[in-house]
Design a protein around this motif. Sequence first.
Motif, PDB file in Angstrom:
ATOM      1  N   SER A  23       0.832  -1.211   0.000  1.00  0.00           N
ATOM      2  CA  SER A  23       0.000   0.000   0.000  1.00  0.00           C
ATOM      3  C   SER A  23       0.863   1.255   0.000  1.00  0.00           C
ATOM      4  CB  SER A  23      -0.932   0.010   1.206  1.00  0.00           C
ATOM      5  OG  SER A  23      -1.871  -1.026   1.113  1.00  0.00           O
ATOM      6  N   GLY A  80      -3.419  -7.081  -3.438  1.00  0.00           N
ATOM      7  CA  GLY A  80      -4.449  -6.049  -3.445  1.00  0.00           C
ATOM      8  C   GLY A  80      -5.388  -6.271  -2.277  1.00  0.00           C
ATOM      9  N   ALA A  82      -9.283  -4.537  -0.336  1.00  0.00           N
ATOM     10  CA  ALA A  82     -10.373  -3.567  -0.268  1.00  0.00           C
ATOM     11  C   ALA A  82     -11.082  -3.752   1.060  1.00  0.00           C
ATOM     12  CB  ALA A  82     -11.357  -3.765  -1.414  1.00  0.00           C
ATOM     13  N   ILE A  99      -8.864   0.988  -0.700  1.00  0.00           N
ATOM     14  CA  ILE A  99      -8.534  -0.042  -1.686  1.00  0.00           C
ATOM     15  C   ILE A  99      -7.129   0.250  -2.198  1.00  0.00           C
ATOM     16  CG2 ILE A  99      -9.616   1.249  -3.580  1.00  0.00           C
ATOM     17  CD1 ILE A  99     -10.554  -1.479  -4.727  1.00  0.00           C
ATOM     18  N   VAL A 101      -3.645  -1.649  -4.625  1.00  0.00           N
ATOM     19  CA  VAL A 101      -3.056  -2.746  -5.381  1.00  0.00           C
ATOM     20  C   VAL A 101      -1.548  -2.532  -5.460  1.00  0.00           C
ATOM     21  CG1 VAL A 101      -2.953  -3.913  -7.632  1.00  0.00           C
ATOM     22  CG2 VAL A 101      -5.158  -3.136  -6.727  1.00  0.00           C
ATOM     23  N   GLN A 106      -0.376  -3.673 -10.786  1.00  0.00           N
ATOM     24  CA  GLN A 106      -1.369  -2.727 -11.284  1.00  0.00           C
ATOM     25  C   GLN A 106      -1.553  -2.895 -12.793  1.00  0.00           C
ATOM     26  OE1 GLN A 106      -0.146   1.137  -9.825  1.00  0.00           O
ATOM     27  NE2 GLN A 106      -0.759   0.634  -7.738  1.00  0.00           N
ATOM     28  N   SER A 111      -7.839  -4.148  -9.305  1.00  0.00           N
ATOM     29  CA  SER A 111      -8.702  -3.142  -8.668  1.00  0.00           C
ATOM     30  C   SER A 111     -10.155  -3.332  -9.103  1.00  0.00           C
ATOM     31  CB  SER A 111      -8.213  -1.735  -9.007  1.00  0.00           C
ATOM     32  OG  SER A 111      -9.078  -0.775  -8.463  1.00  0.00           O
ATOM     33  N   SER A 112     -10.348  -3.609 -10.378  1.00  0.00           N
ATOM     34  CA  SER A 112     -11.714  -3.842 -10.881  1.00  0.00           C
ATOM     35  C   SER A 112     -12.326  -5.076 -10.240  1.00  0.00           C
ATOM     36  CB  SER A 112     -11.702  -3.999 -12.400  1.00  0.00           C
ATOM     37  OG  SER A 112     -11.259  -2.814 -13.008  1.00  0.00           O
ATOM     38  N   THR A 115     -13.186  -4.217  -6.643  1.00  0.00           N
ATOM     39  CA  THR A 115     -14.362  -3.344  -6.614  1.00  0.00           C
ATOM     40  C   THR A 115     -15.623  -4.162  -6.868  1.00  0.00           C
ATOM     41  OG1 THR A 115     -13.044  -1.441  -7.335  1.00  0.00           O
ATOM     42  CG2 THR A 115     -15.433  -1.292  -7.647  1.00  0.00           C
ATOM     43  N   ALA A 143      -7.680   5.834 -10.370  1.00  0.00           N
ATOM     44  CA  ALA A 143      -8.780   5.404  -9.506  1.00  0.00           C
ATOM     45  C   ALA A 143     -10.109   5.928 -10.040  1.00  0.00           C
ATOM     46  CB  ALA A 143      -8.551   5.878  -8.070  1.00  0.00           C
TER      47      ALA A 143
END
Length: 165
Positions: A23, A80, A82, A99, A101, A106, A111-112, A115, A143
């Motif tokens: 992070s 990753g 969230a 959130i 990654v 990346q 991330s998708s 989410t 983002a």
Amino acid sequence: MTEHAIQIREFREGDLDAVVAFSLRAWEPVFDSLREVLGDKIFLRLHPDWRADQAEAVRSSCLSEERDVFVALADGRPVGFAAVALNAFHERMGVIDIIGVDPDYQRRGISSRLTEHATEHMLRCGMDIAVVETGGDPGHAPARAAYEAAGFTLLPIARYFRMLG
């Protein structure tokens, strides 16, 4: 690595050190962008040690009993995460609280996937609105693009800063 090589599961305390470490690397360009936008005086006043503050924010969110946290794994290690808050801001509103990654992973859809997993979790838990917040500076542009691609509607909010004295 294919998209299917990524697994998402619930966060475990043993994931914490890895999540904090990636992070901080993930958010370094974001904080660099904030520093550029705000200037040194305001940035350093708000974030004298952004790494320590961000590490604590990640730890707090991951360990909070008021958050449901999910981790994306590649090759068996966290890449990753969230954190989701339910009934946040309003009843039946879920919020992706934080959130991130790993920069080495990346632009691979993680991330998708996180989410999507977070919003599906919200729906299963009875939420009917999902919210996520991010910055308007250039460092947060990826983002914003990801959230718009996931079907979120942008509500611009203006926040102005000025040093006094």
